[in-house]
Design a protein around this motif. Structure first.
Motif, short mmCIF file in Angstrom:
data_model
loop_
_atom_site.label_atom_id
_atom_site.label_comp_id
_atom_site.label_asym_id
_atom_site.label_seq_id
_atom_site.Cartn_x
_atom_site.Cartn_y
_atom_site.Cartn_z
N GLY A 199 3.19 64.62 102.72
CA GLY A 199 3.32 65.80 101.87
C GLY A 199 2.63 65.67 100.51
N GLU A 200 2.02 64.53 100.26
CA GLU A 200 1.35 64.36 98.97
C GLU A 200 -0.08 63.89 99.19
OE1 GLU A 200 3.77 62.01 96.29
OE2 GLU A 200 5.30 63.59 96.25
N HIS A 201 -0.98 64.47 98.42
CA HIS A 201 -2.39 64.14 98.53
C HIS A 201 -2.64 62.67 98.21
CE1 HIS A 201 -6.72 64.36 97.61
NE2 HIS A 201 -6.68 65.22 98.59
N ILE A 242 7.05 57.08 110.59
CA ILE A 242 7.87 58.19 110.08
C ILE A 242 8.19 57.93 108.61
CG2 ILE A 242 10.11 59.37 110.30
CD1 ILE A 242 8.10 60.02 112.52
N LEU A 243 7.80 58.88 107.76
CA LEU A 243 8.02 58.73 106.32
C LEU A 243 9.41 59.24 105.94
CD1 LEU A 243 4.54 60.08 105.15
CD2 LEU A 243 5.26 57.69 105.35
N GLY A 244 9.80 58.90 104.72
CA GLY A 244 11.14 59.24 104.26
C GLY A 244 11.43 60.73 104.16
N LYS A 261 17.60 60.55 94.23
CA LYS A 261 16.52 60.81 95.19
C LYS A 261 16.28 59.57 96.07
CE LYS A 261 11.60 62.11 95.19
NZ LYS A 261 10.49 62.43 94.27
N ILE A 262 16.24 58.40 95.43
CA ILE A 262 15.98 57.18 96.22
C ILE A 262 17.15 56.92 97.17
CG2 ILE A 262 15.39 54.73 96.10
CD1 ILE A 262 14.46 55.17 93.22
N ALA A 263 18.38 57.06 96.64
CA ALA A 263 19.55 56.80 97.49
C ALA A 263 19.60 57.81 98.65
CB ALA A 263 20.83 56.88 96.66
N ILE A 323 17.08 59.44 100.05
CA ILE A 323 16.01 59.18 101.04
C ILE A 323 16.34 57.92 101.85
CG2 ILE A 323 13.56 58.60 101.32
CD1 ILE A 323 13.27 61.14 100.07
N PHE A 324 16.73 56.84 101.18
CA PHE A 324 16.99 55.60 101.92
C PHE A 324 18.17 55.79 102.89
CE2 PHE A 324 15.15 52.18 98.76
CZ PHE A 324 13.89 52.76 98.89
N SER A 325 19.24 56.42 102.41
CA SER A 325 20.39 56.59 103.30
C SER A 325 20.04 57.53 104.46
CB SER A 325 21.60 57.12 102.52
OG SER A 325 22.69 57.24 103.39
N MET A 376 9.61 52.64 110.42
CA MET A 376 10.05 53.25 109.16
C MET A 376 10.22 52.13 108.13
SD MET A 376 12.99 55.76 110.70
CE MET A 376 13.26 56.76 109.25
N ALA A 377 9.92 52.42 106.87
CA ALA A 377 10.01 51.34 105.87
C ALA A 377 10.39 51.88 104.51
CB ALA A 377 8.67 50.61 105.78
N GLU A 378 11.30 51.16 103.87
CA GLU A 378 11.64 51.44 102.46
C GLU A 378 10.76 50.51 101.64
OE1 GLU A 378 15.78 50.44 102.28
OE2 GLU A 378 16.31 51.84 103.87
N GLU A 421 6.37 53.46 97.40
CA GLU A 421 6.88 54.84 97.42
C GLU A 421 8.05 55.02 96.46
OE1 GLU A 421 5.37 57.49 98.88
OE2 GLU A 421 3.90 55.90 99.09
N ALA A 422 8.83 53.96 96.29
CA ALA A 422 10.02 54.10 95.45
C ALA A 422 9.69 54.00 93.97
CB ALA A 422 11.04 53.03 95.83
N SER A 423 8.46 53.64 93.63
CA SER A 423 8.14 53.38 92.22
C SER A 423 6.92 54.12 91.67
CB SER A 423 7.90 51.88 92.00
OG SER A 423 8.94 51.13 92.55
C1 DLZ Z 1 10.40 59.56 97.98
C2 DLZ Z 1 10.35 58.35 98.85
C3 DLZ Z 1 10.93 57.17 98.41
C4 DLZ Z 1 11.67 57.08 97.13
N1 DLZ Z 1 10.85 56.06 99.16
C5 DLZ Z 1 10.24 56.09 100.36
C6 DLZ Z 1 10.13 54.93 101.16
O1 DLZ Z 1 10.53 53.85 100.77
N2 DLZ Z 1 9.54 55.04 102.38
C7 DLZ Z 1 9.04 56.22 102.83
O2 DLZ Z 1 8.54 56.26 103.96
N3 DLZ Z 1 9.10 57.33 102.06
C8 DLZ Z 1 9.68 57.29 100.86
N4 DLZ Z 1 9.72 58.40 100.07
C9 DLZ Z 1 9.07 59.61 100.56
C10 DLZ Z 1 7.54 59.52 100.37
O3 DLZ Z 1 7.27 59.28 98.99
C11 DLZ Z 1 6.90 60.82 100.86
O4 DLZ Z 1 6.79 60.74 102.23
C12 DLZ Z 1 5.56 61.08 100.27
O5 DLZ Z 1 5.66 61.29 98.90
C13 DLZ Z 1 4.87 62.27 100.91
O6 DLZ Z 1 5.59 63.45 100.75
#
Ligand code: DLZ
Length: 511
Positions: A105-107, A9-11, A49-51, A53-55, A33-35, A39-41
């Motif tokens: 959601g992103e290519h 499961i993505l953020g 946005k990061i706070a 999504i993580f929260s 699930m993983a932070e 993805e954060a960088s």
């Molecule tokens: C935006 C984001 C961020 C900042 N961090 C994470 C993360 O650590 N783990 C994760 O599963 N998803 C994160 N996201 C959301 C993803 O970037 C997002 O799922 C993709 O960009 C596809 O839309």
């Protein structure tokens, strides 16, 4: 029984009733699930946005565990660099014999995930939170010379029976009340103070983490205001229905010194990560209208954004990815000025829009399109740099929504594929829509000379330098005619002044 799955499961997939979780079995399947740094960088995301999504991820984890699911959760502190490693660790821990994931959601991420080398097969699930599937959109778009949101929107209204009368006709006799959504802000109404969502221990911890780990990213987390659970998002939306919606319609395109939010719903971030459901919010707004709580223009304007624009841009993104990101039909290539990252410009409307964007991760659609986007369009800023900036700074930005909105709608870099005209405007438009000009050192009433609003000369410069491309565009005919009506001497003076202004505004330092 079907083999146990590891479900990633993505953020931005925090919805248990859709996607990969729809058929998940507590006690059998494991969720991961993983932070992660990756993805954060990948852009310099706003700290909000990061706070957020993580929260939201951490709260969603807890909600799933309450429902009896086994959730393997890798917090940022655990140092896992990538989602692939999270899945590999999850497979070792769970012993699952397949991985199930919902399309991202992103290519960029889809491509990466498709190249993962795992020891078990991957099973893909469509993202059914959206109201039009890829196949539906492609079939609607097929054989059309031009794609236009308005026709797609009507198809969606019919499909979901939103704001239709008993005969299937649009309520009020018209599909679109856009011309009632454009009133400028003249300080004649009271903007209700907007409640912030409560910050609990999880969010506090995340805010500390993000402040520590992302010191160079934009975003003032002392002003964190977002809900991070479905219940909090729901409360924000209910507040909007009761307090914002009645005046949302007429002030949809207005800008005010007094408030970054005006009467907007502020729900795009919740919709985009799965905390609110798009069809449900449209039905709630329709009900509010049927109960006499708002006028039709407000309800229709709201549904047009969610049922129309949101689904339309996503359709365009997946129809054209990844090639769309390379388009630049107006050859815009001037480097993004540094002050896009500070808001240090004297153009008041731009300063306000940039500062609130950087501090809060939010600007409403007219600020994004007609102030910041308009400046980038008129100045010919580098398309890719502008798109990356938009992807980074907004709380609700994911590429499926950001790219078509920026590249296509704001920068007209797709040659009119998704919108029939460039959204170019001079200082007059900006003056009409808001009250920033009164606090600005520039005046919208002159085109050249010290103190003239730069949007004026840049507007004519833009039309002049792209005249070849716009000559055949009927929607620009009047503007082009107005330009041609000017004397040669006036035209030359405007172009010369605009060139000087561009050099000055785009030089390092203050804009
Ligand atoms: C935006 C984001 C961020 C900042 N961090 C994470 C993360 O650590 N783990 C994760 O599963 N998803 C994160 N996201 C959301 C993803 O970037 C997002 O799922 C993709 O960009 C596809 O839309």
């Amino acid at each position: 029984m079907d083999a146990a799955a590891l479900i990633l499961i993505l953020g931005d997939q925090l919805d248990a009733s859709h996607g990969a979780l729809k058929e998940a079995r507590p006690g059998v399947d494991t969720i991961v699930m993983a932070e992660v740094k990756e993805e954060a960088s990948y852009v310099r995301h706003n700290r909000h946005k990061i706070a957020f999504i993580f929260s939201a991820m951490r709260h969603f984890r807890d909600a799933l565990r309450k429902q009896g699911f086994r959730v393997l959760y890798y917090p940022y502190e655990s140092g896992l660099p990538s989602l692939q490693q999270a899945v590999q660790s999850g497979l070792l821990e769970s012993g699952a014999s397949k991985v199930r994931c919902c399309e991202p959601g992103e290519h960029r991420l889809l491509r990466a995930m498709q190249s993962w080398q795992l020891t078990v097969p991957m099973e893909w699930v469509a993202d059914d939170r959206f109201l039009a599937s890829h196949e539906e959109f492609a079939s609607w778009a097929k054989d059309r010379k031009q794609l236009r949101m308005e026709y797609f929107y009507r198809t969606m209204r019919r499909k979901y029976r939103i704001l239709l009368d008993e005969d299937g006709k649009p309520e009020g006799g018209k599909w679109n009340y856009d011309n009632e959504n454009r009133r400028g802000w003249r300080n004649r109404d009271t903007i209700p103070p907007r409640p912030r969502s409560d910050i609990d221990a999880i969010t506090e911890e995340v805010i500390e983490l993000v402040s520590r780990e992302f010191p160079d990213n934009p975003g003032d987390l002392n002003r964190f205001y977002l809900g991070v659970t479905a219940a909090q998002a729901e409360r924000q939306f209910t507040w909007f229905i009761e307090n914002g919606l009645p005046r949302f319609g007429k002030y949809q395109d207005a800008m005010a010194e007094e408030s970054p939010w005006l009467f907007h719903a502020l729900i795009s971030m919740y919709l985009n990560v799965g905390l609110l459901d798009p069809l449900n919010v449209c039905r709630r707004v329709e009900r509010a209208w049927r109960e006499g709580h708002c006028d039709l223009a407000a309800a229709e304007g709201f549904c047009r954004q969610v049922l129309g624009w949101r689904e339309y841009v996503r359709g365009i993104y997946w129809l054209t990815a990844p090639e769309y990101a390379t388009r630049n039909t107006l050859n815009a290539d001037k480097p993004l000025p540094d002050w896009f990252w500070t808001g240090n410009t004297d153009l008041r409307c731009l300063q306000m829009a940039l500062r609130q964007t950087l501090e809060l991760g939010y600007a409403h659609h007219i600020q994004r399109l007609m102030v910041i986007g308009n400046f980038a369009l008129l100045s010919g800023l580098n398309v890719q740099q502008v798109c990356d900036w938009y992807l980074a700074v907004y709380v609700d930005a994911f590429e499926w929504v950001e790219l078509p909105n920026t590249l296509g709608m704001a920068l007209h870099a797709d040659g009119g594929f998704m919108a029939s005209k460039p959204y170019a405007a001079s200082g007059k438009y900006l003056q009409r829509q808001g009250n920033h000009c009164a606090s600005c050192r520039y005046t919208p009433s002159t085109i050249t000379g010290p103190g003239a609003c730069p949007f004026n000369s840049l507007y004519w410069h833009f039309l002049h330098r792209n005249a070849d491309q716009f000559d055949a565009n009927a929607r620009l005919a009047l503007a082009m005619k107005n330009w041609q009506r000017k004397s040669k001497v006036d035209q030359e003076a405007i172009i010369k002044w605009a060139d000087t202004e561009l050099d000055r505004l785009l030089a390092p330092g203050r804009g």
